[in-house]
Scaffold this active site. Structure first.
Site, PDB file in Angstrom:
ATOM      1  CB  ILE A 141      -2.908  10.279   6.629  1.00 50.69           C
ATOM      2  CG1 ILE A 141      -3.326  11.225   5.523  1.00 50.69           C
ATOM      3  CG2 ILE A 141      -2.363   8.975   6.062  1.00 50.69           C
ATOM      4  CD1 ILE A 141      -2.151  11.786   4.713  1.00 50.69           C
ATOM      5  CG  HIS A 199       3.951   4.370  14.659  1.00 48.83           C
ATOM      6  ND1 HIS A 199       5.098   3.999  13.995  1.00 48.83           N
ATOM      7  CD2 HIS A 199       2.943   3.659  14.118  1.00 48.83           C
ATOM      8  CE1 HIS A 199       4.800   3.091  13.076  1.00 48.83           C
ATOM      9  NE2 HIS A 199       3.487   2.849  13.140  1.00 48.83           N
TER      10      HIS A 199
END
Ligand code: 5GP
Length: 114
Positions: free
Chosen positions: A31, A100
């Site tokens: 994002i 991640h």
């Protein structure tokens, strides 16, 4: 146990731009991109961070790395190169406790990292 932000993204409870998905991993655009290409690849099973991965996670972690390479190629990053980053813990800059892999590309990376 409370669900991580990324588990909610996998479940589509929080929207994201999905780049790739299979039974084991999920990839979506970051994002707040730190490069022209910035994608996160996460295991669907919520391993908190690499330092807490277990021998039983070996297959999913190997799969995640292979897919990170495939995704980078599919995004056109193979020729000029790219960087894979796993932030682990406070000094590593980890903000989300769900393992991640950052795929960063589309610009020259610096070294040492900040
Ligand atoms: P970390 O700092 O833990 O290695 O990376 C977490 C990453 O998740 C950051 O790069 C951050 O921009 C990204 N991120 C945090 N919240 C969201 C969100 O709601 N959606 C997406 N797509 N990325 C997020």
């Amino acid at each position: 146990m409370s669900r991580t932000l990324f588990e909610k993204i996998i479940a589509r409870e929080i929207p994201s731009t999905v780049v790739y998905e299979d039974d084991l991993v999920f990839a979506f655009k970051d994002i707040h991109p730190q490069a022209p290409v910035h994608v996160l690849v996460i295991p669907k099973q919520p391993i908190p961070r690499i330092a807490e991965a277990l021998p039983a996670d070996q297959a999913v972690l190997g799969h995640l790395l292979l897919k990170a390479g495939e995704i980078a190629r599919s995004l056109g990053l193979e020729k000029n190169g790219f960087r894979l980053v796993f932030n682990n813990g406070p000094d590593g800059g980890e903000a989300v406790p769900h393992l991640h892999c950052h795929i960063l590309g589309g610009r020259q990376m610096g070294w040492p990292p900040g």
